[in-house]
Design a protein around this motif. Sequence first.
Motif, PDB file in Angstrom:
ATOM      1  N   GLN A  42      56.071 -41.171 -25.841  1.00  0.00           N
ATOM      2  CA  GLN A  42      56.925 -41.862 -24.871  1.00  0.00           C
ATOM      3  C   GLN A  42      56.386 -41.667 -23.465  1.00  0.00           C
ATOM      4  O   GLN A  42      55.565 -40.780 -23.216  1.00  0.00           O
ATOM      5  CB  GLN A  42      58.364 -41.345 -24.949  1.00  0.00           C
ATOM      6  CG  GLN A  42      59.065 -41.659 -26.259  1.00  0.00           C
ATOM      7  CD  GLN A  42      60.536 -41.297 -26.210  1.00  0.00           C
ATOM      8  OE1 GLN A  42      61.151 -41.315 -25.143  1.00  0.00           O
ATOM      9  NE2 GLN A  42      61.106 -40.970 -27.356  1.00  0.00           N
ATOM     10  N   GLY A  43      56.852 -42.489 -22.535  1.00  0.00           N
ATOM     11  CA  GLY A  43      56.505 -42.284 -21.142  1.00  0.00           C
ATOM     12  C   GLY A  43      57.295 -41.115 -20.576  1.00  0.00           C
ATOM     13  O   GLY A  43      58.320 -40.715 -21.127  1.00  0.00           O
TER      14      GLY A  43
ATOM     15  N   TYR B  92      48.661 -46.213 -22.690  1.00  0.00           N
ATOM     16  CA  TYR B  92      48.717 -46.683 -21.314  1.00  0.00           C
ATOM     17  C   TYR B  92      50.183 -46.696 -20.864  1.00  0.00           C
ATOM     18  O   TYR B  92      51.054 -47.220 -21.563  1.00  0.00           O
ATOM     19  CB  TYR B  92      48.103 -48.076 -21.189  1.00  0.00           C
ATOM     20  CG  TYR B  92      46.601 -48.073 -21.412  1.00  0.00           C
ATOM     21  CD1 TYR B  92      46.079 -48.165 -22.699  1.00  0.00           C
ATOM     22  CD2 TYR B  92      45.723 -47.943 -20.343  1.00  0.00           C
ATOM     23  CE1 TYR B  92      44.710 -48.150 -22.920  1.00  0.00           C
ATOM     24  CE2 TYR B  92      44.355 -47.920 -20.549  1.00  0.00           C
ATOM     25  CZ  TYR B  92      43.848 -48.020 -21.841  1.00  0.00           C
ATOM     26  OH  TYR B  92      42.494 -47.981 -22.053  1.00  0.00           O
ATOM     27  N   ILE B  93      50.422 -46.136 -19.695  1.00  0.00           N
ATOM     28  CA  ILE B  93      51.792 -45.989 -19.206  1.00  0.00           C
ATOM     29  C   ILE B  93      51.876 -46.507 -17.775  1.00  0.00           C
ATOM     30  O   ILE B  93      51.009 -46.200 -16.949  1.00  0.00           O
ATOM     31  CB  ILE B  93      52.223 -44.508 -19.213  1.00  0.00           C
ATOM     32  CG1 ILE B  93      52.036 -43.901 -20.612  1.00  0.00           C
ATOM     33  CG2 ILE B  93      53.678 -44.362 -18.773  1.00  0.00           C
ATOM     34  CD1 ILE B  93      52.117 -42.384 -20.618  1.00  0.00           C
ATOM     35  N   CYS B  94      52.910 -47.276 -17.499  1.00  0.00           N
ATOM     36  CA  CYS B  94      53.105 -47.731 -16.126  1.00  0.00           C
ATOM     37  C   CYS B  94      54.284 -46.991 -15.511  1.00  0.00           C
ATOM     38  O   CYS B  94      55.133 -46.427 -16.208  1.00  0.00           O
ATOM     39  CB  CYS B  94      53.347 -49.229 -16.076  1.00  0.00           C
ATOM     40  SG  CYS B  94      54.936 -49.761 -16.716  1.00  0.00           S
ATOM     41  N   SER B  95      54.308 -46.999 -14.197  1.00  0.00           N
ATOM     42  CA  SER B  95      55.380 -46.363 -13.454  1.00  0.00           C
ATOM     43  C   SER B  95      55.688 -47.215 -12.235  1.00  0.00           C
ATOM     44  O   SER B  95      54.787 -47.834 -11.665  1.00  0.00           O
ATOM     45  CB  SER B  95      54.944 -44.954 -13.015  1.00  0.00           C
ATOM     46  OG  SER B  95      55.891 -44.380 -12.155  1.00  0.00           O
ATOM     47  N   ALA B  96      56.944 -47.259 -11.875  1.00  0.00           N
ATOM     48  CA  ALA B  96      57.342 -48.050 -10.716  1.00  0.00           C
ATOM     49  C   ALA B  96      58.108 -47.171  -9.740  1.00  0.00           C
ATOM     50  O   ALA B  96      58.894 -46.312 -10.141  1.00  0.00           O
ATOM     51  CB  ALA B  96      58.203 -49.230 -11.159  1.00  0.00           C
ATOM     52  N   LYS B  97      57.839 -47.434  -8.486  1.00  0.00           N
ATOM     53  CA  LYS B  97      58.537 -46.700  -7.428  1.00  0.00           C
ATOM     54  C   LYS B  97      59.517 -47.643  -6.765  1.00  0.00           C
ATOM     55  O   LYS B  97      59.151 -48.736  -6.359  1.00  0.00           O
ATOM     56  CB  LYS B  97      57.520 -46.189  -6.409  1.00  0.00           C
ATOM     57  CG  LYS B  97      58.103 -45.371  -5.288  1.00  0.00           C
ATOM     58  CD  LYS B  97      57.002 -44.932  -4.331  1.00  0.00           C
ATOM     59  CE  LYS B  97      57.591 -44.192  -3.150  1.00  0.00           C
ATOM     60  NZ  LYS B  97      56.553 -43.875  -2.154  1.00  0.00           N
ATOM     61  N   GLY B 103      62.129 -42.151  -5.948  1.00  0.00           N
ATOM     62  CA  GLY B 103      62.106 -41.931  -7.383  1.00  0.00           C
ATOM     63  C   GLY B 103      61.061 -42.763  -8.097  1.00  0.00           C
ATOM     64  O   GLY B 103      60.719 -43.857  -7.679  1.00  0.00           O
ATOM     65  N   TYR B 104      60.546 -42.207  -9.186  1.00  0.00           N
ATOM     66  CA  TYR B 104      59.566 -42.893 -10.019  1.00  0.00           C
ATOM     67  C   TYR B 104      60.148 -43.064 -11.418  1.00  0.00           C
ATOM     68  O   TYR B 104      60.659 -42.112 -12.003  1.00  0.00           O
ATOM     69  CB  TYR B 104      58.271 -42.088 -10.108  1.00  0.00           C
ATOM     70  CG  TYR B 104      57.582 -41.855  -8.777  1.00  0.00           C
ATOM     71  CD1 TYR B 104      58.003 -40.841  -7.929  1.00  0.00           C
ATOM     72  CD2 TYR B 104      56.500 -42.636  -8.394  1.00  0.00           C
ATOM     73  CE1 TYR B 104      57.385 -40.621  -6.708  1.00  0.00           C
ATOM     74  CE2 TYR B 104      55.863 -42.414  -7.183  1.00  0.00           C
ATOM     75  CZ  TYR B 104      56.312 -41.409  -6.351  1.00  0.00           C
ATOM     76  OH  TYR B 104      55.680 -41.182  -5.151  1.00  0.00           O
ATOM     77  N   THR B 105      60.038 -44.262 -11.929  1.00  0.00           N
ATOM     78  CA  THR B 105      60.509 -44.530 -13.284  1.00  0.00           C
ATOM     79  C   THR B 105      59.333 -44.991 -14.119  1.00  0.00           C
ATOM     80  O   THR B 105      58.540 -45.817 -13.668  1.00  0.00           O
ATOM     81  CB  THR B 105      61.601 -45.607 -13.280  1.00  0.00           C
ATOM     82  OG1 THR B 105      62.660 -45.192 -12.406  1.00  0.00           O
ATOM     83  CG2 THR B 105      62.167 -45.807 -14.677  1.00  0.00           C
ATOM     84  N   PHE B 106      59.253 -44.487 -15.338  1.00  0.00           N
ATOM     85  CA  PHE B 106      58.119 -44.779 -16.211  1.00  0.00           C
ATOM     86  C   PHE B 106      58.504 -45.719 -17.336  1.00  0.00           C
ATOM     87  O   PHE B 106      59.638 -45.701 -17.830  1.00  0.00           O
ATOM     88  CB  PHE B 106      57.570 -43.476 -16.811  1.00  0.00           C
ATOM     89  CG  PHE B 106      56.845 -42.619 -15.812  1.00  0.00           C
ATOM     90  CD1 PHE B 106      57.552 -41.795 -14.955  1.00  0.00           C
ATOM     91  CD2 PHE B 106      55.464 -42.646 -15.720  1.00  0.00           C
ATOM     92  CE1 PHE B 106      56.901 -41.012 -14.007  1.00  0.00           C
ATOM     93  CE2 PHE B 106      54.791 -41.864 -14.792  1.00  0.00           C
ATOM     94  CZ  PHE B 106      55.518 -41.054 -13.937  1.00  0.00           C
ATOM     95  N   GLY B 107      57.526 -46.529 -17.732  1.00  0.00           N
ATOM     96  CA  GLY B 107      57.692 -47.337 -18.921  1.00  0.00           C
ATOM     97  C   GLY B 107      57.528 -46.471 -20.155  1.00  0.00           C
ATOM     98  O   GLY B 107      57.157 -45.297 -20.071  1.00  0.00           O
TER      99      GLY B 107
END
Lengths: 112, 115
Positions: A42-43, B92-97, B103-107
């Motif tokens: 998971q992320g 592969y993981i993305c993250s958005a601010k 705060g950072y949130t991850f996929g």
Amino acid sequence: DAKTTQPNSMESNEEEPVHLPCNHSTISGTDYIHWYRQLPSQGPEYVIHGLTSNVNNRMASLAIAEDRKSSTLILHRATLRDAAVYYCILNSYTGANSKLTFGKGITLSVRP
Amino acid sequence: GAVVSQHPSWVICKSGTSVKIECRSLDFQATTMFWYRQFPKQSLMLMATSNEGSKATYEQGVEKDKFLINHASLTLSTLTVTSAHPEDSSFYICSAKRTGMGGYTFGSGTRLTVV
């Protein structure tokens, strides 16, 4: 980015408290202390963050040393679902492109 | 709130083909998104930072022509792995601010397997 140092792994028993340490002796005055955790496949998931004062939320507590050179993530009652890799990360939020740089983290195992 | 959706969750492709991975912020605007890669038993490695409407900033050692990043809107960033090879197989993981917030949130990540 200032670096953090964590033990490689820790074991705990279910329903007991867990204290996960993190050293960050080169922390700067603007660095926030973040904790994220990653369950298998998971992320990462946000756990908690703080600057100077201790912080509590529904997931955990963060205890920050007075000199800010170390901190401890506290899980009050570990469950099997808390088994994960926990990352302690410093981030100053400076600039639009401030990014999270992950270290190796600490692998938490929870025994039933 | 602060949900990031990543799609697909897994993909298998043939060597030499291209694969596109999408990262969407569902309930907030993300000025900045980040792409990470994670090999088995290793930590996340930042590949690039993408800002809406501008070119991505790649970390040292990451080939920008191989990993194409597009951030055309405040809610969508895409990573295209071009001419994929077996060594590109990874998580592969993305993250958005969140805009204006720290705060950072991850996929949930995309497992890419190149055969």
